[in-house]
Write a protein that holds these residues in place. Structure first.
Motif, PDB file in Angstrom:
ATOM      1  N   THR B 255      -4.506  -2.026  13.200  1.00 12.64           N
ATOM      2  CA  THR B 255      -5.810  -2.154  12.767  1.00 12.64           C
ATOM      3  C   THR B 255      -6.367  -1.034  12.123  1.00 12.64           C
ATOM      4  O   THR B 255      -7.238  -1.329  11.339  1.00 12.64           O
ATOM      5  N   ALA B 256      -6.250  -0.080  12.906  1.00  9.67           N
ATOM      6  CA  ALA B 256      -6.870   1.199  12.384  1.00  9.67           C
ATOM      7  C   ALA B 256      -6.372   1.716  11.066  1.00  9.67           C
ATOM      8  O   ALA B 256      -7.081   1.702  10.052  1.00  9.67           O
ATOM      9  N   MET B 257      -5.158   1.291  10.915  1.00 10.12           N
ATOM     10  CA  MET B 257      -4.557   1.652   9.551  1.00 10.12           C
ATOM     11  C   MET B 257      -4.975   0.568   8.445  1.00 10.12           C
ATOM     12  O   MET B 257      -5.111   0.849   7.580  1.00 10.12           O
ATOM     13  N   THR B 258      -5.152  -0.668   8.953  1.00  4.28           N
ATOM     14  CA  THR B 258      -5.583  -1.725   8.006  1.00  4.28           C
ATOM     15  C   THR B 258      -6.890  -1.172   7.603  1.00  4.28           C
ATOM     16  O   THR B 258      -7.143  -1.396   6.341  1.00  4.28           O
ATOM     17  N   ILE B 259      -7.822  -0.954   8.655  1.00 11.82           N
ATOM     18  CA  ILE B 259      -9.275  -0.559   8.012  1.00 11.82           C
ATOM     19  C   ILE B 259      -9.195   0.749   7.035  1.00 11.82           C
ATOM     20  O   ILE B 259      -9.971   0.862   6.280  1.00 11.82           O
ATOM     21  N   ARG B 260      -8.184   1.650   7.289  1.00 14.21           N
ATOM     22  CA  ARG B 260      -8.044   3.059   6.583  1.00 14.21           C
ATOM     23  C   ARG B 260      -7.604   2.513   5.336  1.00 14.21           C
ATOM     24  O   ARG B 260      -8.364   2.754   4.039  1.00 14.21           O
ATOM     25  N   GLY B 261      -6.956   1.576   5.365  1.00 14.84           N
ATOM     26  CA  GLY B 261      -6.133   1.034   3.823  1.00 14.84           C
ATOM     27  C   GLY B 261      -7.222   0.520   3.028  1.00 14.84           C
ATOM     28  O   GLY B 261      -7.483   0.706   1.936  1.00 14.84           O
ATOM     29  N   LEU B 262      -8.094  -0.442   3.763  1.00 15.46           N
ATOM     30  CA  LEU B 262      -9.332  -1.164   3.039  1.00 15.46           C
ATOM     31  C   LEU B 262     -10.257  -0.018   2.661  1.00 15.46           C
ATOM     32  O   LEU B 262     -10.678  -0.341   1.402  1.00 15.46           O
ATOM     33  N   VAL B 263     -10.634   1.004   3.196  1.00 13.86           N
ATOM     34  CA  VAL B 263     -11.517   1.960   2.970  1.00 13.86           C
ATOM     35  C   VAL B 263     -10.995   2.872   1.635  1.00 13.86           C
ATOM     36  O   VAL B 263     -11.856   2.914   0.867  1.00 13.86           O
ATOM     37  N   GLY B 264      -9.594   2.921   1.909  1.00 15.90           N
ATOM     38  CA  GLY B 264      -9.251   3.639   0.664  1.00 15.90           C
ATOM     39  C   GLY B 264      -9.175   3.095  -0.392  1.00 15.90           C
ATOM     40  O   GLY B 264      -9.458   3.606  -1.741  1.00 15.90           O
ATOM     41  N   HIS B 265      -9.004   1.471  -0.548  1.00 16.60           N
ATOM     42  CA  HIS B 265      -9.243   0.750  -1.872  1.00 16.60           C
ATOM     43  C   HIS B 265     -10.726   0.922  -2.316  1.00 16.60           C
ATOM     44  O   HIS B 265     -10.896   1.162  -3.425  1.00 16.60           O
ATOM     45  N   ASP B 266     -11.750   0.800  -1.383  1.00 16.47           N
ATOM     46  CA  ASP B 266     -12.979   0.873  -1.921  1.00 16.47           C
ATOM     47  C   ASP B 266     -13.420   2.152  -2.467  1.00 16.47           C
ATOM     48  O   ASP B 266     -14.146   2.449  -3.519  1.00 16.47           O
ATOM     49  N   LYS B 267     -12.727   3.435  -1.815  1.00 17.84           N
ATOM     50  CA  LYS B 267     -12.822   4.665  -2.326  1.00 17.84           C
ATOM     51  C   LYS B 267     -12.296   5.014  -3.819  1.00 17.84           C
ATOM     52  O   LYS B 267     -13.009   5.504  -4.649  1.00 17.84           O
ATOM     53  N   ARG B 268     -11.215   4.258  -4.002  1.00 17.59           N
ATOM     54  CA  ARG B 268     -10.521   4.296  -5.374  1.00 17.59           C
ATOM     55  C   ARG B 268     -11.528   3.459  -6.126  1.00 17.59           C
ATOM     56  O   ARG B 268     -11.890   3.960  -7.500  1.00 17.59           O
ATOM     57  N   TRP B 269     -11.953   2.123  -5.875  1.00 16.78           N
ATOM     58  CA  TRP B 269     -13.023   1.565  -6.842  1.00 16.78           C
ATOM     59  C   TRP B 269     -14.227   2.378  -7.072  1.00 16.78           C
ATOM     60  O   TRP B 269     -14.672   2.327  -8.257  1.00 16.78           O
ATOM     61  N   LEU B 270     -14.684   2.980  -5.906  1.00 17.82           N
ATOM     62  CA  LEU B 270     -16.110   3.664  -6.193  1.00 17.82           C
ATOM     63  C   LEU B 270     -15.974   4.849  -7.093  1.00 17.82           C
ATOM     64  O   LEU B 270     -16.546   5.141  -8.279  1.00 17.82           O
ATOM     65  N   ARG B 271     -14.566   5.440  -7.174  1.00 17.12           N
ATOM     66  CA  ARG B 271     -14.187   6.548  -8.029  1.00 17.12           C
ATOM     67  C   ARG B 271     -14.322   6.122  -9.399  1.00 17.12           C
ATOM     68  O   ARG B 271     -14.861   6.819 -10.417  1.00 17.12           O
ATOM     69  N   ARG B 272     -13.470   5.011  -9.858  1.00 12.59           N
ATOM     70  CA  ARG B 272     -13.450   4.474 -10.803  1.00 12.59           C
ATOM     71  C   ARG B 272     -14.952   3.989 -11.563  1.00 12.59           C
ATOM     72  O   ARG B 272     -15.229   3.893 -12.935  1.00 12.59           O
ATOM     73  N   GLN B 273     -15.882   3.826 -10.591  1.00 18.35           N
ATOM     74  CA  GLN B 273     -17.355   3.574 -11.131  1.00 18.35           C
ATOM     75  C   GLN B 273     -17.990   4.965 -11.235  1.00 18.35           C
ATOM     76  O   GLN B 273     -19.183   4.909 -11.424  1.00 18.35           O
TER      77      GLN B 273
END
Lengths: 92, 722
Positions: B255-273
């Motif tokens: 569960t921790a890894m899943t949350i970490r992965g999803l936050v990672g996606h958001d981080k990459r998305w924010l950087r693209r913005q």
């Protein structure tokens, strides 16, 4: 007239024989060329497979965890080479 | 004029309905657009909005609503052959939205469903925007191209489907279009939720196509305060459990890894913005909270059966306290087992016998028409089965290839691995192996598989498994089958024996090892068969006279792995002989299998030809038994001056003589074998005379002669087209 006709006939036959022999020889050459090229194609394909094999091997190595883990060591080595390369110039 | 229907289930949707219907009415499409609203007794003025846009309205009591059932009703009522579904809060993003959905059906005749991406509304949080973008980038090469999806039936495709079914089954009726012809065969299930996922799955599994169209975009997203999100996710995942029996994995690490992965996606998305550095911290903290809530809702929701009713009501945004599992038939493709005590057999996309399954219905040998020209260098493609070092059959093949090379012919070797092959062998190392262990000056290139096959004057099958692919190879003037043995006899009554025999009915022209084998092919199968006889390596197997031989030493070819060598029969003969002559010293060779015997013996195992030659020079008698074509080992012993005992039979007699002048022939009985060996041990003078005759015989059977025989056979096949 008769003699002339015979010699003409002989000439034609000879010409045909010569043509047939030439064509036969030419066919033989083409077949040999064909076989040689077939062989060459296989040699090139075998070489291409070898290249693909080594490319895949290189990809596997560079994408492996151990390669990534040891990346700092290689970077460090490259930097130390650069530094060493500059030091003698500075002292001279 | 053709009609396209846009159907919208409505219940108190006034917030976005005006915007949604306005966008629907402004669609530019070359069809009449029917706007159909199924209203579940709205009380917020939704109906007035719908009337304003000329919608055809059908009202139902709220209690009758279900996502699947209501959409079936809409499909029944729709006048259009294609029915686009959107929800009351999904706004078509532009005026070609409907045209794009309809264009999806033009991609193929079997398209049953078309769906498009959802764009998050401008005021949606970055987590929602990131999730939407990521999700719809799954199809159409990052969400940019039209993507037609169909379920393949190969093992590899089914395995992928089992692991990632959503790649194929995802369909959303927030923004999707259904073909009526397909719906008549596969209607919506009457379920309260996930009706679109079930429809997608059942349509795909029914063999229909589904299309993702990147231009069919709608604006649609939900945003809630954190606690409401938790309750909404609880509802969503409870329904997934009720309908699809999905249970979210729950372990602290995962569960921790899943949350970490999803936050990672958001981080990459924010950087693209354009968000970088410290500015990332606040939104990522919000992301972490959101995804933790999501996972919590998912874990609890899919375990709602264990949550007490009153607590369920508290958790639920809908205020529902029930948990009602639906009895949905399990997907026959996704179900692992039908028996609760059975285990699923793993899917193998590289199944060894696949080539057999694909070789039927039976087809005749494929050849190109040609001029019967048979002179000059030939282009020969040899298809060989995998070998092990020391294999006699492969030694013969490679020596024949070398002989043909020496005559100016061009050769290429293709290794056909199934069903026994070791995967991933490298062609260059196989070629090296041939040159190291079989024929050191072979020039032919080696290929693994038939992908590099181009064309040939003659393609030659060299074993029963290779006959299947060779039969169908294109661009060949002729197809030949090098038959070294009657392979159906290698197997017990089995599928393999049937298939091996089948290769003799394909219409190959055969080159058999020994006249006996050619006779078998002609008489039993009516095949055209020529023959060759093997040579012996006279440089390795040099002649030795009586003087250096050790008394009572018997060289015994005991390759247990090869049943046609009748090893137990030879052991039975030796057992009887040992009772009469306890001094015999049998030396077994040729096998990697260990054995126990009732007499003293020694085992050399598998050794090199040079080591064998030494044994043949030192022994007094050699034993080689052949129940089908005779073994080359017998000829090598004969070349070495070693008197040989073989079994009686046409197979041996036609090749090595049936008079007993070249080899001692024994009946297929232990006592006869003991007698034959004893005779050779006793009467050394006649044994030596036989050995000299045998040596002379082998000197006449050269590889050059074998090469000539095979070359003549190939030329004769080409000179006489079918």
């Amino acid at each position: 007239m008769k003699v002339e006709a015979v010699s003409e006939e002989t000439f034609e036959r000879e010409a045909q024989t010569t043509d047939a022999a030439t064509l036969q020889r030419r066919l033989q050459e083409v077949l040999e060329d064909n076989a040689r090229l077939w062989d060459e194609v296989h040699r090139l394909r075998a070489e291409r497979r070898e290249i693909q094999y080594y490319e895949k091997l290189a990809d596997q190595i560079t994408s492996s965890a151990s390669w990534k883990l040891t990346a700092p060591l290689r970077s460090g080595k490259a930097i130390s080479h650069k530094v060493k390369g500059k030091l003698p110039r500075r002292s001279s | 004029m053709a009609v396209a229907t846009v159907a919208i289930p409505v219940y108190n949707g006034a917030r976005y309905l005006d915007e949604v219907l306005s966008a629907v009415r402004s669609q530019r499409v070359d069809r009449e657009v029917e706007l159909l609203v199924i209203d579940s007794s709205s009380t917020d003025g939704s109906l007035e909005i719908c009337e304003r846009y000329g919608a055809r309205i059908h009202s139902i009591p709220k209690s009758e609503f279900s996502h699947g059932g209501t959409r079936n009703l809409a499909m029944e009522m729709a006048r259009g052959e294609h029915v686009a579904f959107i929800t009351q809060d999904a706004t078509p993003a532009h005026d070609r939205w409907l045209a794009a959905l309809l264009e999806g059906f033009e991609q193929a005749d079997d398209v049953a469903l078309v769906f498009g991406p959802h764009d998050a509304r401008p005021d949606a949080s970055h987590m929602i925007k990131s999730e939407m973008e990521r999700h719809f980038a799954t199809w159409g090469e990052g969400g940019t191209n039209i993507d037609v999806q169909r379920l393949g039936h190969s093992a590899a495709e089914l395995d992928l489907y089992r692991r990632f079914p959503g790649l194929w089954t995802f369909f959303s009726d927030v923004n999707g279009c259904v073909a009526k012809w397909a719906w008549r065969q596969v209607p919506y299930r009457k379920v309260p939720y996930a009706e679109d996922q079930l429809l997608g799955r059942e349509m795909i599994e029914a063999g229909f196509a589904k299309v993702f169209h990147p231009e069919a975009r709608v604006l649609h997203s939900h945003d809630y305060p954190p606690m409401q999100f938790l309750r909404r996710y609880f509802d969503e995942f409870r329904s997934l459990r009720e309908v699809l029996d999905h249970v979210e994995e729950a372990s602290p690490y995962r569960t921790a890894m899943t949350i970490r992965g999803l936050v990672g996606h958001d981080k990459r998305w924010l950087r693209r913005q354009g968000v970088h550095g410290r500015a990332l911290v606040p939104p990522l903290a919000v992301s972490a909270r959101h995804h933790t809530i999501r996972q919590l809702g998912a874990i609890v929701g899919t375990r709602a059966d264990r949550v007490p009713g009153p607590l369920r009501r508290k958790f639920s945004l809908e205020g529902r306290d029930t948990f009602v599992p639906y009895d949905i038939p399990e997907s026959p493709l996704l179900a692992r087992t039908t028996q609760d005590d059975a285990r699923a057999v793993p899917l193998d996309s590289d199944w060894g016998w696949d080539f057999i399954a694909r070789s039927y219905p039976a087809r005749p040998v494929l050849t190109e028409p040609h001029s019967a020209h048979a002179d000059g260098p030939l282009r020969l493609a040899w298809v060989v089965p995998p070998w092990s070092i020391g294999s006699g059959g492969h030694t013969t093949i490679f020596r024949l290839i070398r002989q043909l090379e020496l005559r100016g012919h061009r050769n290429a070797i293709f290794l056909f691995e199934p069903p026994y092959g070791r995967r991933g062998r490298r062609a260059a190392s196989l070629r090296k192996e041939i040159r190291q262990h079989f024929v050191d000056d072979l020039e032919a290139e080696v290929f693994v598989g038939l992908d590099d096959f181009d064309s040939a004057d003659v393609a030659i099958a060299t074993g029963w498994t290779t006959a299947f692919p060779v039969r169908d190879l294109p661009r060949c003037r002729e197809k030949a089958y090098l038959v070294q043995d009657h392979e159906p006899e290698f197997f017990a009554t089995s599928a393999q024996s049937i298939w091996a025999e089948e290769t003799y009915r394909m219409g190959f022209r055969c080159i058999a090892y020994t006249p006996w084998m050619a006779d078998v092919l002609r008489s039993r199968y009516g095949l055209e068969a020529r023959w060759f006889e093997c040579g012996s390596d006279l440089d390795t197997f040099t002649f030795a006279g009586e003087e250096d031989r050790q008394e009572e030493v018997i060289a015994v070819y005991a390759r247990r792995e090869t049943e046609r060598r009748a090893v137990d029969l030879s052991m039975a003969g030796l057992a009887l002989l040992a009772e009469r002559r306890p001094t015999i010293r049998p030396v077994l060779f040729g096998s990697r299998q260990y054995t126990q015997l009732p007499f003293a013996a020694e085992d050399l195992g598998v050794v090199s030809p040079r080591r064998l030659a030494r044994l043949y020079r030192e022994a007094q008698v050699g034993m080689v038994f052949s129940l089908t074509t005779h073994s080359l080992v017998a000829q090598e012993m004969m070349a070495s001056g070693l008197p040989v005992v073989e079994l009686e039979g046409d197979n041996v007699g036609s090749a090595l003589g049936s008079s007993g002048e070249l080899v001692e022939l024994a009946a297929r009985r232990p006592d006869a074998i003991a007698d034959a060996v004893e005779h050779l041990l006793e009467d050394r003078a006649s044994a030596a005379a036989m050995a000299r005759r045998a040596r002379a015989f082998t000197e006449s059977r050269t590889w050059e002669r074998a090469g000539d025989q095979v070359e003549q056979a190939l030329r004769s096949f080409l000179a006489n087209p079918r």
